[in-house]
Design a protein around this motif. Structure first.
Motif, mmCIF file in Angstrom:
data_model
loop_
_atom_site.group_PDB
_atom_site.id
_atom_site.type_symbol
_atom_site.label_atom_id
_atom_site.label_comp_id
_atom_site.label_asym_id
_atom_site.label_seq_id
_atom_site.Cartn_x
_atom_site.Cartn_y
_atom_site.Cartn_z
ATOM 1 N N THR A 10 -92.491 51.516 -55.370
ATOM 2 C CA THR A 10 -93.273 52.250 -54.371
ATOM 3 C C THR A 10 -93.924 51.260 -53.417
ATOM 4 O OG1 THR A 10 -95.287 52.268 -55.720
ATOM 5 C CG2 THR A 10 -93.797 54.152 -55.950
ATOM 6 N N PHE A 11 -94.296 51.760 -52.253
ATOM 7 C CA PHE A 11 -95.074 50.976 -51.310
ATOM 8 C C PHE A 11 -95.809 51.945 -50.388
ATOM 9 C CE2 PHE A 11 -90.975 51.541 -49.288
ATOM 10 C CZ PHE A 11 -91.270 51.801 -47.968
ATOM 11 N N LEU A 58 -82.568 42.359 -59.584
ATOM 12 C CA LEU A 58 -82.436 43.468 -58.647
ATOM 13 C C LEU A 58 -83.804 43.873 -58.106
ATOM 14 C CD1 LEU A 58 -80.861 45.601 -57.143
ATOM 15 C CD2 LEU A 58 -80.861 46.997 -59.244
ATOM 16 N N ARG A 59 -84.797 43.987 -58.977
ATOM 17 C CA ARG A 59 -86.152 44.330 -58.544
ATOM 18 C C ARG A 59 -86.690 43.318 -57.542
ATOM 19 N NH1 ARG A 59 -87.106 46.686 -63.252
ATOM 20 N NH2 ARG A 59 -87.436 44.750 -64.370
ATOM 21 N N GLN A 60 -86.492 42.041 -57.821
ATOM 22 C CA GLN A 60 -86.974 40.979 -56.939
ATOM 23 C C GLN A 60 -86.296 41.042 -55.567
ATOM 24 O OE1 GLN A 60 -89.493 38.950 -57.287
ATOM 25 N NE2 GLN A 60 -89.127 37.891 -55.351
ATOM 26 N N ARG A 61 -84.998 41.267 -55.553
ATOM 27 C CA ARG A 61 -84.271 41.317 -54.278
ATOM 28 C C ARG A 61 -84.666 42.539 -53.449
ATOM 29 N NH1 ARG A 61 -78.225 39.401 -55.498
ATOM 30 N NH2 ARG A 61 -78.044 39.694 -53.238
ATOM 31 N N VAL A 62 -84.921 43.667 -54.105
ATOM 32 C CA VAL A 62 -85.410 44.856 -53.396
ATOM 33 C C VAL A 62 -86.801 44.580 -52.846
ATOM 34 C CG1 VAL A 62 -86.162 47.258 -53.703
ATOM 35 C CG2 VAL A 62 -83.977 46.491 -54.683
ATOM 36 N N ARG A 63 -87.634 43.953 -53.650
ATOM 37 C CA ARG A 63 -88.995 43.628 -53.211
ATOM 38 C C ARG A 63 -88.962 42.723 -51.988
ATOM 39 N NH1 ARG A 63 -90.665 41.144 -57.552
ATOM 40 N NH2 ARG A 63 -91.010 43.101 -58.641
ATOM 41 N N LEU A 70 -92.311 45.940 -45.447
ATOM 42 C CA LEU A 70 -92.830 47.244 -45.053
ATOM 43 C C LEU A 70 -94.189 47.598 -45.660
ATOM 44 C CD1 LEU A 70 -89.582 49.426 -45.277
ATOM 45 C CD2 LEU A 70 -90.459 48.098 -43.337
ATOM 46 N N ASP A 71 -94.539 47.001 -46.775
ATOM 47 C CA ASP A 71 -95.744 47.412 -47.498
ATOM 48 C C ASP A 71 -97.008 47.189 -46.667
ATOM 49 O OD1 ASP A 71 -97.136 48.428 -49.742
ATOM 50 O OD2 ASP A 71 -97.567 46.395 -50.438
ATOM 51 N N HIS A 72 -97.805 48.252 -46.535
ATOM 52 C CA HIS A 72 -99.066 48.246 -45.786
ATOM 53 C C HIS A 72 -98.881 47.798 -44.336
ATOM 54 C CE1 HIS A 72 -100.748 48.800 -49.780
ATOM 55 N NE2 HIS A 72 -101.788 49.332 -49.157
ATOM 56 N N GLN A 73 -97.793 48.268 -43.744
ATOM 57 C CA GLN A 73 -97.487 47.971 -42.346
ATOM 58 C C GLN A 73 -97.366 49.269 -41.557
ATOM 59 O OE1 GLN A 73 -97.211 44.831 -41.064
ATOM 60 N NE2 GLN A 73 -97.687 44.047 -43.098
ATOM 61 N N LEU A 74 -97.439 49.162 -40.244
ATOM 62 C CA LEU A 74 -97.118 50.258 -39.344
ATOM 63 C C LEU A 74 -95.616 50.160 -39.071
ATOM 64 C CD1 LEU A 74 -97.843 52.617 -37.518
ATOM 65 C CD2 LEU A 74 -98.488 50.953 -35.758
ATOM 66 N N LEU A 75 -94.845 51.078 -39.624
ATOM 67 C CA LEU A 75 -93.388 50.988 -39.561
ATOM 68 C C LEU A 75 -92.862 50.936 -38.127
ATOM 69 C CD1 LEU A 75 -92.379 53.412 -42.457
ATOM 70 C CD2 LEU A 75 -92.729 50.928 -42.527
ATOM 71 N N ASN A 76 -93.523 51.619 -37.200
ATOM 72 C CA ASN A 76 -93.096 51.574 -35.800
ATOM 73 C C ASN A 76 -93.056 50.136 -35.285
ATOM 74 O OD1 ASN A 76 -94.563 54.170 -36.390
ATOM 75 N ND2 ASN A 76 -93.636 54.707 -34.433
ATOM 76 N N ASP A 77 -94.052 49.331 -35.666
ATOM 77 C CA ASP A 77 -94.121 47.948 -35.192
ATOM 78 C C ASP A 77 -93.105 47.046 -35.887
ATOM 79 O OD1 ASP A 77 -96.216 48.738 -33.583
ATOM 80 O OD2 ASP A 77 -97.772 47.847 -34.850
ATOM 81 N N VAL A 78 -92.889 47.265 -37.169
ATOM 82 C CA VAL A 78 -92.021 46.389 -37.955
ATOM 83 C C VAL A 78 -90.542 46.665 -37.686
ATOM 84 C CG1 VAL A 78 -91.339 45.770 -40.315
ATOM 85 C CG2 VAL A 78 -93.741 46.121 -39.771
#
Length: 133
Positions: A10-11, A58-63, A70-78
């Motif tokens: 999750t994020f 796999l977990r590390q590569r997804v992270r 993306l975590d705690h970001q404004l997706l529009n900007d990223v």
């Protein structure tokens, strides 16, 4: 024999759907869920005998590839595009595929109303993205 393994994470992030006629045109945030499934033949030798790949890897590569940017970001900007659930799921799928992961499925969803309900988008390697009416 080919088989699959899946990791879930999750994020939190915010977004705004500019030009959308609904309430999502306003800046808001979600707790997003992400499941990533990879497919392969279990290894026949070495320390990962019997595994498609190590869950920790796999977990590390997804992270590293999806969650950290993306975590705690404004997706529009990223992301630089309208961050609909469908578009973010497709972006995550492509990004993971570009790292060489044998990804076959990205299941992207967000929670609301205290986790009682969720919406989701799933991108598969084969077949169309599901549609809801």
């Amino acid at each position: 024999m080919r088989t699959t393994i899946t990791v879930r994470t999750t994020f939190a992030a915010a977004h705004q759907l500019l030009g959308h006629e609904g309430k999502c045109q306003r800046l808001h945030g979600h707790t997003y869920g992400l499941e990533v499934t990879v497919e392969g033949t279990p290894q026949s030798s070495g320390p990962a005998t019997g595994m498609v790949m190590d869950f920790a890897e796999l977990r590390q590569r997804v992270r590293e590839s999806v969650v950290q940017p993306l975590d705690h970001q404004l997706l529009n900007d990223v992301l630089g595009f309208a961050p609909t659930s469908e578009a973010v799921a497709a972006w995550a799928f492509g990004r993971l595929k570009d790292t060489g992961l044998p990804v076959v499925r990205v299941f992207f969803f967000f929670f609301f109303f205290f986790f009682f309900f969720f919406f989701y988008v799933c991108v598969w390697r084969r077949g169309p993205i599901p549609t809801w009416k």
